[in-house]
Every structure is written in structure tokens, then in C-alpha cells.
Design an enzyme around this catalytic site. Sequence first.
Site, PDB file in Angstrom:
ATOM      1  N   GLY C  10       0.801  -1.219   0.000  1.00 15.91           N
ATOM      2  CA  GLY C  10       0.000   0.000   0.000  1.00 15.91           C
ATOM      3  C   GLY C  10       0.834   1.269   0.000  1.00 15.91           C
ATOM      4  N   ARG C  73       0.856  -5.784  -6.019  1.00 12.45           N
ATOM      5  CA  ARG C  73       0.715  -6.943  -5.129  1.00 12.45           C
ATOM      6  C   ARG C  73       0.874  -8.206  -5.967  1.00 12.45           C
ATOM      7  NH1 ARG C  73      -1.260  -5.244  -0.230  1.00 12.45           N
ATOM      8  NH2 ARG C  73      -2.225  -3.190  -0.263  1.00 12.45           N
ATOM      9  N   THR C 106       5.911  -7.880   2.337  1.00 10.00           N
ATOM     10  CA  THR C 106       7.070  -7.644   1.488  1.00 10.00           C
ATOM     11  C   THR C 106       8.353  -8.095   2.178  1.00 10.00           C
ATOM     12  OG1 THR C 106       5.939  -5.733   0.569  1.00 10.00           O
ATOM     13  CG2 THR C 106       8.306  -5.876   0.188  1.00 10.00           C
ATOM     14  N   ASP C 128       0.641   1.886   9.168  1.00  8.20           N
ATOM     15  CA  ASP C 128      -0.028   1.495  10.416  1.00  8.20           C
ATOM     16  C   ASP C 128       0.910   1.400  11.604  1.00  8.20           C
ATOM     17  OD1 ASP C 128      -2.621   1.251   9.335  1.00  8.20           O
ATOM     18  OD2 ASP C 128      -2.069  -0.658   8.430  1.00  8.20           O
ATOM     19  N   MET C 170      -7.718   4.997   9.567  1.00 11.05           N
ATOM     20  CA  MET C 170      -7.170   3.719   9.138  1.00 11.05           C
ATOM     21  C   MET C 170      -6.706   2.882  10.325  1.00 11.05           C
ATOM     22  SD  MET C 170      -5.093   4.425   5.636  1.00 11.05           S
ATOM     23  CE  MET C 170      -3.891   5.341   6.571  1.00 11.05           C
ATOM     24  N   ARG C 267     -22.755  12.722  13.316  1.00 11.75           N
ATOM     25  CA  ARG C 267     -22.181  12.970  11.992  1.00 11.75           C
ATOM     26  C   ARG C 267     -20.860  12.227  11.855  1.00 11.75           C
ATOM     27  NH1 ARG C 267     -25.044  17.372   9.519  1.00 11.75           N
ATOM     28  NH2 ARG C 267     -27.016  17.314  10.663  1.00 11.75           N
ATOM     29  N   ARG C 276      -3.238   8.291   3.386  1.00 12.29           N
ATOM     30  CA  ARG C 276      -2.083   7.641   2.760  1.00 12.29           C
ATOM     31  C   ARG C 276      -1.385   8.536   1.762  1.00 12.29           C
ATOM     32  NH1 ARG C 276      -3.561   1.987   3.444  1.00 12.29           N
ATOM     33  NH2 ARG C 276      -1.376   1.551   3.153  1.00 12.29           N
TER      34      ARG C 276
END
Lengths: 343, 343, 343, 343
Positions: C10, C73, C106, C128, C170, C267, C276
Site C-alpha cells: 500500500g 501486489r 514484502t 499502520d 485507518m 455525523r 495515505r
Amino acid sequence: MKLATLTSGGDCPGLNAVIRGIVRTASSQYGSTVVGYEDGWVGLIEDRRVDLYDDAFIDSILLRGGTILGTGRLHPDKFKAGLETIKRNLDDAGVDALIPIGGEGTLKGAKWLSDNGVPVVGVPKTIDNDVAATDYTFGFDTAVSVATDAIDRLHTTAESHNRILIVEVMGRHVGWIALHAGMAGGAHYTVIPEQPFDIAEMCKAMERRFQMGEKYGIIVVAEGAVPKEGTMDAGLGEEDEFGHKTFNGMGQIIGDEIKKRLGYDVRTTVLGHIQRGGTPTAYDRVLATRYGVNAARAAHEGNFDTCVALHGEHIELVPLADAVAHLKQVPEGRYRTARTMFG
Amino acid sequence: MKLATLTSGGDCPGLNAVIRGIVRTASSQYGSTVVGYEDGWVGLIEDRRVDLYDDAFIDSILLRGGTILGTGRLHPDKFKAGLETIKRNLDDAGVDALIPIGGEGTLKGAKWLSDNGVPVVGVPKTIDNDVAATDYTFGFDTAVSVATDAIDRLHTTAESHNRILIVEVMGRHVGWIALHAGMAGGAHYTVIPEQPFDIAEMCKAMERRFQMGEKYGIIVVAEGAVPKEGTMDAGLGEEDEFGHKTFNGMGQIIGDEIKKRLGYDVRTTVLGHIQRGGTPTAYDRVLATRYGVNAARAAHEGNFDTCVALHGEHIELVPLADAVAHLKQVPEGRYRTARTMFG
Amino acid sequence: MKLATLTSGGDCPGLNAVIRGIVRTASSQYGSTVVGYEDGWVGLIEDRRVDLYDDAFIDSILLRGGTILGTGRLHPDKFKAGLETIKRNLDDAGVDALIPIGGEGTLKGAKWLSDNGVPVVGVPKTIDNDVAATDYTFGFDTAVSVATDAIDRLHTTAESHNRILIVEVMGRHVGWIALHAGMAGGAHYTVIPEQPFDIAEMCKAMERRFQMGEKYGIIVVAEGAVPKEGTMDAGLGEEDEFGHKTFNGMGQIIGDEIKKRLGYDVRTTVLGHIQRGGTPTAYDRVLATRYGVNAARAAHEGNFDTCVALHGEHIELVPLADAVAHLKQVPEGRYRTARTMFG
Amino acid sequence: MKLATLTSGGDCPGLNAVIRGIVRTASSQYGSTVVGYEDGWVGLIEDRRVDLYDDAFIDSILLRGGTILGTGRLHPDKFKAGLETIKRNLDDAGVDALIPIGGEGTLKGAKWLSDNGVPVVGVPKTIDNDVAATDYTFGFDTAVSVATDAIDRLHTTAESHNRILIVEVMGRHVGWIALHAGMAGGAHYTVIPEQPFDIAEMCKAMERRFQMGEKYGIIVVAEGAVPKEGTMDAGLGEEDEFGHKTFNGMGQIIGDEIKKRLGYDVRTTVLGHIQRGGTPTAYDRVLATRYGVNAARAAHEGNFDTCVALHGEHIELVPLADAVAHLKQVPEGRYRTARTMFG
């Protein structure tokens, strides 16, 4: 002289800058005082008011989002039923002029008060930029900036090929935020409430990008966007007070449909309330401050039943009636110009 | 049809957005092509040109500061001596219309070319916002934003009592950046070239703040600010081409004088070129894109000897002669409004 | 010496800064050259490579989000089946060492290549922050900053009373982004995948705020948050490869449940991919550059089968095996510290 | 239990986040109360204190630069002479533990108080990142971000050829801000106090860029940078308390010298106090909050004569003596790594 002000309706970056402009001008230019009513018309009816001094606190609110006075919503019937209370409260407090800061609904209320003998100078406030009497409203530039910043970031995500990124922005009835953010951000397609969209055309535009070797496509969706009659099933939707049909989660709905039709990966960002909050841009602070200064001046000069408005470089006074005449929509020509940059 | 464009004079965020607007419009609306001359008039005379395709690269320049074509300066005499070369180069390249993007000097050159038979549509560019024919120029909003962000940060530094913070911003001949940034940032005093300043009054304003219990004062100084005749010694200065006297390092000069007079700690920030660089604001990108789109349209519609301009919400065409008629200075009324917010 | 690099998995702001660090170090310190494989392992197997020169282009990528090499990927089986092809491609290109930049998957692939005779130095990449061997990974600070900026803006929206604002960030398996953004943004409640949440407790926390006179509450929801068994119906969800259950649109699910239970206006903002993308923060650029410099050095010094890692102030080399040992989750103590600031 | 806190020395984004962390932790975890002394040690001696409640105000200070308690400087002799007054004031106020937040000087004072019987937990604060006992200090990341943002903007100004842009950043004794900002911003040369610079080498580096076709060069100058003995005349300078020679306006001095030697156009930006102000970055807010939480915990657990410190991912307690042992300078190896990226 004694002025009163209040903020009504949805949040909008720059509200505090207007309040500060009113207070500083009243104090430094006219030696006047200012009171603020809390939570919009509600506080005016309930006589909840605070003195606003020209001090370090008022000075410090320039950068702050939100409104130090709070806002509120009041049903028009209750508002009208409160006329005598409002007049008595203003009288009792010794208020000579009222400066309500608000959107179309608020300004309509202000006009009605004015017609009923209250000396009023209005300040237009709408993050959506849909007030006809003024070139631009404060808060709009901030909302566009937040949305543009989001689009900017999406341009550099290139995780995988043939990805479509959707950004849902504010705009239930008009598409100004989507139009400007889409143009500023270099979106590849933008849909606005004024121009029902054709999902097939949108899909074709994305396909064309991928065929030309582009990895991704960005679509800006105003929350009030609607599909062309009969082109896709977007659920039932709801009709609002203008008879305009809206759908909740339009970004997601479009994303799902594109995914279904094209099979590509689709990711959706829903900006929501972050467009209404935070420090206003420099542009909005200047505009809001000038509105405040000029509204205070108008009040002191007895120019009531008016509304401040931006015309070109100048802040002018327009009849309050004009400010609420109609919703300013994106004209077809502006959308056509935007389309030139799609793709 | 074949268009040519070039960028001339100082840097200005939004130049690339104009170029992109021209190329996309020419390509998608008219099927035309565009060439760009490098380094302004210099490249036009030396026939250094590049083809500008409507591709992913052009798409990507929207966010970029600077100009992909480079800019340059050329002495007016050399420029005029090059007329025949310019015409031949444009002819040889098959160029049907030239869209120069530049400031007052560039537009004067453009007007002269136009008078000598070159089909020209001008795009006004000045970070200083001093072109008379248009409400605003792109790049200005970005410069104001950068300066405002700096002022914002200074508000929260409160290391010690009785400190004066000076921010020197751009503006050698006009004070628009200082005026707007000072208002947006809530500066306590702002000096601009149009209104010679009285150092004693400035000192008094700072003293008044400290007496009222404030810890600090922020002064915004346009680099072209000048003291009132006989009020302080600011060194010799230099006279520029307009007969206007300027002093290098005016922020520092004022700071030193205040320190001498009041004895307080003074800290100076000189923003310099960071105001001309970086990603343009959303506002500037929209304005620049619209300029590009409309300049390309004007060229295709044969509306030569014109310049695009912002009037209210609309982009209009004005006679090129109007665009260079005079320098747009800050009117006294606008400075008076700004003064309302000092202190 | 000749190095090869590739980016896999990613997107992550800072990838280009690593590439630049490798190229500049190889060139300026060792006179070596660098090639980049496109689209991760895929490009390595398909032998799609580009020469990376130490030039103005490489210099300019520092600020750019995304990766100039693209990512991709590849199924582990296909990857393993390609071993001989990979080795031949590297041989044919004269590559002496491979520096793959990627996440856990990876690096596992990198370890396997290393075990099979390819000289490898890994660079950990995960937005992350879930790689065990290093204190922090680049991209994480940028993601936290984007999320924090969104929360900041929500604090100032105060349109109406008793409103709950939810920000979905995320974090499918670990809650580092939510934990840090929630703490930096002053959220009133934060839920992370590591600690199944109790919706009743969350509701109670919001109620308590309103009872104390607060107008609003902000809840940060990691996308991988899960309810405590039996406490609420969140739909079926899906099990991922770690046996961890996740639900799509957790922010919306929680919002709907709160609305149902408390009746307040809720909301939701879904930040999605904007976390990202975009220019990396200064922190991430320094970390990524140092990773690149040190990976290139390790390769030149023959320290293979390793991975660069941040330990305190230092970049160190750890065995590649350690980097993939386990997912770094938020420890209970850190969540407890975060909870101290809720409310 | 009752805690007291104070902030001392120069401004630093994050001070308020520490205060908030202390107050929330004391209140929510231990049911304790907190008082704050105004203007650092001065307020402690003069017994000017305010109660800090765990309320909406304390919650709101997280984002604010500066310090709600004010800071001040007090001569060490006066401080020491005030020991009995300090002890009596703390006693009278019923304070069980003191948490001073400050730099090296403040922590030395804190150590001395501790040695004289006052229960102390220190929190290190220095924008310069020069406290030896901790990996990083809060405020540093914000300063680096501001400086990096300025450098980013300069990269895109390309008005004319062969221009050199200088950015003077903070750092009178140590070069951490210059080192990190220079690396994050992709500066072409960076000079720091720890490594006397050779102006001839700097000029050569700029010349080399122009010969390679680059248009401009960016040099980051820490304000405390010093020329190598005998290499250039930088004026007399002053010796500070560490015997270190510093020069006012080093950015300008270097710029003038380069202009004299090379003849190129040189523009200087002096960031000054904008590096110390404004909203802290997310990184600094998390670090400062964790410092506050852990300092409050340490006080409640009786771990006095200590200082909180960041080690890797963890906040740990170190002996107060260690925190003031020596100034943390940029090690030669780190500068060497930075040099790898010059040019």
C-alpha cells in the site's frame, strides 16, 4: 449607541471574525457597546445575552472556528410568535440596532423583523455560497480549501491500478463547494445538484482515463448530487423543503454503482463536518472582518433594512429583501467551464 | 489553431495552473495545440519553445509553485529591438495567438506587440495585486496566506512581557499583502507604502497595549513602507523607477528604532521569498485556471488586444490598454478600515 | 556496485524520500548506481526496471507522496515460483544487492529471497506502524497528522447541542493511528482493534459530557474496531487472513448504534485514502531519508539479511527475521494512558 | 494529593498539552488537584498561583501554542535566595509535589530544589532538542515543520537563474533544527553551530549546482553557525555563557559574503519566532501529553528527583541529575549523514 448581534444556523468559519469586527468598530470608531445573544434567535427570545467587550478575548477569537455565541435553530412559527418578546427584550436591553449573522433562513427572519419595526443590518452567512446578493460568503473559501487539500492528497495515492477515488463534499442544494474544490484539486469529474448526472458518462470518463494509461480517477460528489431521471437506481431519497430530492451518502451510492458497472476498486472519503470547522482561511477572515466593520458602520449611520455584501473589491449595502430573493445556484456556464478541465 | 504562451517576471503561485487551463481548453474544446516559450520574452526572441501536450504531466502541474516554462527579464529596449525576430519566430512556429502571462511590465510589452500586429490575449500576474483592471490577481491569496500563517504563530509566543514582534512582508510599491495579512492575522499595527508611517504613533500604540496589560504587540511591515518625512532616520534609501523611495530591510530598521525609543525586546521575521513559492491556495488555483480557460477561449474567438480580468464572480475581457493604465494602490478608505482593527 | 530497489504494498508518504536517500548515498558516497523495479515484485519478475540517476528529478521527489516506482501486489505462490526468474533478472542487470521497501508481507518475501541467496537489505514500510522491529515507520506520522487535523476542525463545529462526531481512521489490525490521532486531537473516546469496545460504555461517556454542559463529543474509530462479544449487532463482518474479524464502515455502524441508543444527532467523517497520500511530514521525510541512506550503506558494507530500524535516535540494522516476527499491536498500557485523556 | 506545575524559559509548542496531561491524570486517575504558578519561578516566589480544574477550558488548550501559565526568567542567584520563600509558599498552598516544565536552566533549578528537599518531577522542554536524557523534546518537531514548510516553498521559486536562497533557523548552540529541516526540506547545504563552516566550500557547492544546470541553491543556516577560524570576517560576535561565539544575523552575514564572492543574487528568509509559536504538530502533542500523564503518575507514585524522558517508544523516568548533565549536540556522524544529501 448599543448594538446587538447573534449567530444563527449551521457553523461557518469566520463567524467569530464578524463578531470581532462589529465589536472593535463599535468601540473604537463610535464608542458604542455591543451585546451578543446566545444560540441565535432562541437566545434573543429567551433574553440570554452577554456583553461583548473590546478586549483581549474578543481579539483572540479571530482565528477560531465555530461561534462564541453559539447557534441554534428555531421554527419560523415560534420565531414569529415571539415578535413582541423580541421587541421587548431589545428595548429592555437598550439595543438600538440588531445585526443577525446567518443564512437564507436567518436573513428572511431578519427581514421580517425589519418589516415589523426592528432596526436591522444583516450579515450573510452560508458555507455553501448560495446567497444571491453577494459575490462570496465567508466560510466558503475555508470549506473549499479543506476539500481541495483532501483531493490533493488523493492524487498521490497510487497503490494499485484502475482505482477510483470519490470525495463527497458539502452542498445539498448548490454545488459551489464541489465546483471550486474539483477545479482547484484537479478532479477528473465533478457532480453537482444543479446538473443531474449521467452515471454512464461518468463511467466512460473513468474508462477513458485508464485506457490512456492513467492509474486512477478522482470524482468529486456534492452531497446533493442527483442522477438523471431513469439512469440509475439511487434508492428512494427524500424531498426537502424546496422540493429538491436528496439522497444520504451519495458518494457511497455512486461508488457502489461504479464498482458494479466497471468492477474497479473504488474508495470513498466523506469529509462531512470537517469542512465547517477549524481556523478560517486568510481570505475568509478578511471578508468576515470587513463584513463586521461595515455592518457596525451601517448600523451607526442608520442604514437599516440592509445587508452587507461583497461586490468585486468592495463591501456594499444591499436591501435586505435582495439578500433573500433566491438561492444562488451554479450557472450552467460555470459548470461548462469546469467540465473543460475534467478528464 | 495554435496558441503560444509564456511566463514573465517574478514568481507567482498559480502560473502553472494558468498554463494548464490554456492547454486543456485549447485541446478539449477546440482541438488546438499550444507551445510554450521558455524564460519569458527571452525565449520568444531566442526561439526556445516546447510543445505543451494535454497529458498527465500538464495535469500534474496544477499544484506546483513556480512555472514549468521558467521566467526571465528583458530590458524593454532589447525587447522592442526584437520585434521582427519575435514576429518571424511566431510565424515560423505557426502560432496564431500569443498569451503572455505577466505583470505590469509584461502586459505593457504585450500591448506594444499587439499594437504592432501580434494577436495577443494577456493574463495579469502580480503577487502584489496591483493590476488595476482586475479585482484580484492569482498568487496574492497564497502570499497573504503564508504571511497570515506566520502572524498566527507569533500570537502564541509569549515568552516574556513587553515584546514587539515585527513581520516584514512583500510589497515594494503597494501594501495589499500587508493590508490583508495584517487584517487576517489580527496584527496590532500595519504599515504600507501608500501611507507614510509615523514611528512615534506606532510606538504609542505599542505602549498603550502594554499599559492595558497585553504582553506583546505584532506589527506588519510592507517592505516598501516609508517613514513620514522628517519623523525618523531610515538611512538613505533608493529611488526606484517610479520615483518611489524604498529602503532595504525596513522591518529591521523599524525594529531597531522601536527598540531605541522604547527599550523593549523586538524580534523580526523576514518572510522573503517563501511568500512567492509553494503550492497555490485553492482560491488562486481556481482563479488561475479560470484565467487560463478564458484566455484560450478569447484567443479562439479572436478577441485580441485584450486581457482577462476578474470582476466580481465573473471573468471578463478588458482592453489590454486598461490593464496597464496605472498601478492599483490601497485606497485610503481601505487603510482606514484596517486601522479600525489595530490596537 | 549496483543496487536495486522497489516499493511494494500500500501507499505510504515517504517512499520517494527513501528512494532518493538510496540513490544519493550510492552515488555521492560510493560512486554506485541504482536501478528501480516497477510495481514491486511484479516488475522484478517481469524485468521492468528504470535507471535512477542522482539528478534534479530524484532531488525533487522528496516532497511527493506516492512512489515514482509504482507498487503492486503479487500472490506469495507466484512470487515463490518466480525465484529463478528473479535471480536471473538481477544477475542480468548486474545487481549486487536488492533493497525492497515494503510492509510485513514484502519483508517476509525479502527474507525468503535472502534465505535463497539474494543479498537483501529491507526497509520497513507501513502506515499502520505495526512492524515490531522498529520504533516508528515513515508514513505513520503523516497519517496521524491528517487525522489530527480533521479532529481539530471538528472541535470548533458547534452547530447544535448534543451532537456526536465520529472520525473513522485507518487501522484494520492495529490501532496506532487512532491512538495517536485521538490523543493529539483531544478526542473524547477512541476505539482500536486491540481492545474490543463496549458501546454502552461509549454512550455513557457521551451522556456524561452532555450532562456536564459540553455541547458535543468526538469519537475516533479505527476501521478495524470490533465490539465486545454480545454487546451489539454489527452485522456479519469478515474474517481476514489473521483470523481477525473486521466490518466495513465501522464508523457508520457505531454512529447508527449511538443514534439509536441515545437519539442524538451523529455525523460521521470517513477519512479513507487521504491518510495515505500527500506530502509527507518533516518527521517522515527525515526518517525515510535516514532509512534510505542507511540501507544503501548497509548494502555497500555487505550487511545483508538485515532491515533498517529506528531505535531511539539511531538507525540500526536488525536481522530481517526480526522485522517480520510479529505484528506490533498497541499494548494495553498505552491504551490505558490514552483512556486517561478521554472524556 | 496536590500537585503544582509551572512553565519556565522560552516558548515551546506543547507546553499547554503537558499542563493538560498533568491536570487530567491527577483528576481522573487519582482524584488530585493541581495548581499552576504564573511566569515560572517568578510566580512561585511571588506566590501567584491559579487553580487548574479538569474542565472544558483545560481541554481546549491542547491545540494552543504558548503557555496559559506564562513564563519568565529569574537570575539563579535570586532563585537560590528565594529557597525558603518557595518552600513556604508550597507548604502554605499544601502542594505535595512540584512539576516544573522547562529547559536546561530550569531543570538545574529543579535539581537544586530537589536537593534541598522539595519533591520534584521535571519535564524537559527545549525547542532546540538539546536535552541529553531524552530522545526528543516536544516543540522541536513543530519548529522543524515550520522551517521545512518554508524551505518547501523556496524550492518552487525560480524567478531567475543562479539565485541563492538562505533560510536562517533557530539553534544558537545546537544544530538539530537546522539538521532536520535541511534534510526534510532537501536543502543543498546546511550549517550548524557544532561544525564551523568553510564559506569557500559552501560557495563551491553552489557553483557546482549552477554548472550542472540547476537554477538555484538553498542553504539552511542555524543562527548559531560560526565560520571556521580565519576563513571569513563575520564581525566580532559575542561570547555566550558557554564560551561559544555567536553572531547576530548569521543568515544575512553568510548571504552578503556569498554575494560578494560569487556575485549571484541572494535572498534571505529569517524565520525567527514563528518557529516557537502556533499549534503544535500531532507528534508534539502526543509527546507532550504523554510527558504530562507520566509526570503526574511519577509524582503520585513518589518517584521524585526524576525527569520524564522519551526512550524509543517509551516514556521513562531518569534521574534529574542526568537530564542536566550536558547539552546534547549534533554528533559528527549525524552531520555526515546529512552531508550525504547536500548538493
